[in-house]
Design a protein around this motif. Structure first.
Motif: not given
Length: 274
Positions: A21-46
């Protein structure tokens, strides 16, 4: 921000959800998941599984479900798919996990996830069974955008009757993805028969020189009929484009419905004035 922090303190939000909610992405051990992509683009991050360990993919899928309610994993082999399923059984036991082995996709929906509804039709066509890996990936990805998705399989141009037998379905689509290998004539042929946009998806099936998809790609770039082209085996990109076009079609139809009816006295002469 304070409301978000208070929600975390109260246990109403997880740290992953708060970060998203605060940054638009979530940090994991494998990288950052773009949680806001579907709101920007209409398609979730793959989540591309290639180049990641099964554990890393599972961790990113967990972050995706936690922050957006769903996860879309592509190019997942059997080991990775099983790791994701095991992880979800532990962390999100009520979630549904759908695996398409041919498409190499894994789709996870949380129990309370509400899929988007898009009033448009996507038709995904494949020339032969050997093209199904890319075609099915496109169908899965397009479906996550919300439109209705129908597949038409094994209608290669070696027998045009197979294509013509499906003409009603092809012409009912708002957008089509057509996957073909070899010289990839099928997308060009379909584009000449329908009025909707066609996305050509060249596949790496064929013999000899150019059989790895190069001939198919070059053939589509030289298409006599108007279509767009994605890279070889790029089912994710084709599905994403189809989904975005479907969203646009739905939005345009909704906008037209909201427009006021034309005024009968718009300046045109009436019968008495003629």
């Amino acid at each position: 921000m304070r409301e978000t922090l208070e929600a975390v303190a109260a246990g109403d939000l997880t740290p992953t959800q708060a970060e998203a909610q605060l940054r638009g992405y979530a940090t994991t051990e494998a990288g950052r998941f773009d949680a806001a992509r579907e709101h920007r683009r209409g398609i979730p991050e793959g989540i591309l599984a290639e180049g990641k360990t099964p554990a890393e993919v599972a961790a990113m899928a967990d972050a995706a479900v936690d922050s957006t309610g769903r996860a879309l994993v592509t190019r997942a082999d059997d080991e990775t798919a099983e790791q994701v399923r095991t992880y979800m059984d532990q962390e999100h036991p009520e979630a549904t996990v759908d695996r398409d082995a041919r498409a190499q996709t894994v789709v996870v929906h949380a129990a309370d996830y509400e899929p988007p509804g898009v009033d448009a039709d996507v038709v995904v066509v494949s020339g032969g069974t050997a093209d199904a890996h890319a075609a099915r990936e496109a169908a899965v990805v397009a479906g996550e955008a919300g439109p209705r998705v129908e597949t038409v399989e094994d209608v290669g141009v070696a027998n045009l009757t197979r294509v013509l037998d499906e003409i009603e379905t092809l012409r009912s689509a708002d957008v089509l993805v057509v996957a073909a290998g070899r010289e990839a004539t099928l997308p060009t042929l379909v584009a000449g028969l329908v009025g909707a946009p066609v996305i050509g998806l060249p596949t790496s099936t064929g013999y000899g020189v150019g059989g790895d998809g190069v001939a198919a790609l070059l053939g589509l770039l030289q298409s006599c009929t108007v279509l767009s082209v994605v890279n070889v085996d790029a089912g994710f990109v084709a599905g994403t484009q189809a989904g975005l076009i479907a969203i646009g079609v739905d939005g345009a139809a909704a906008g037209s419905a909201d427009e006021p009816a034309a005024d009968a006295t718009d300046g045109s002469p009436t019968e008495s004035e003629r």
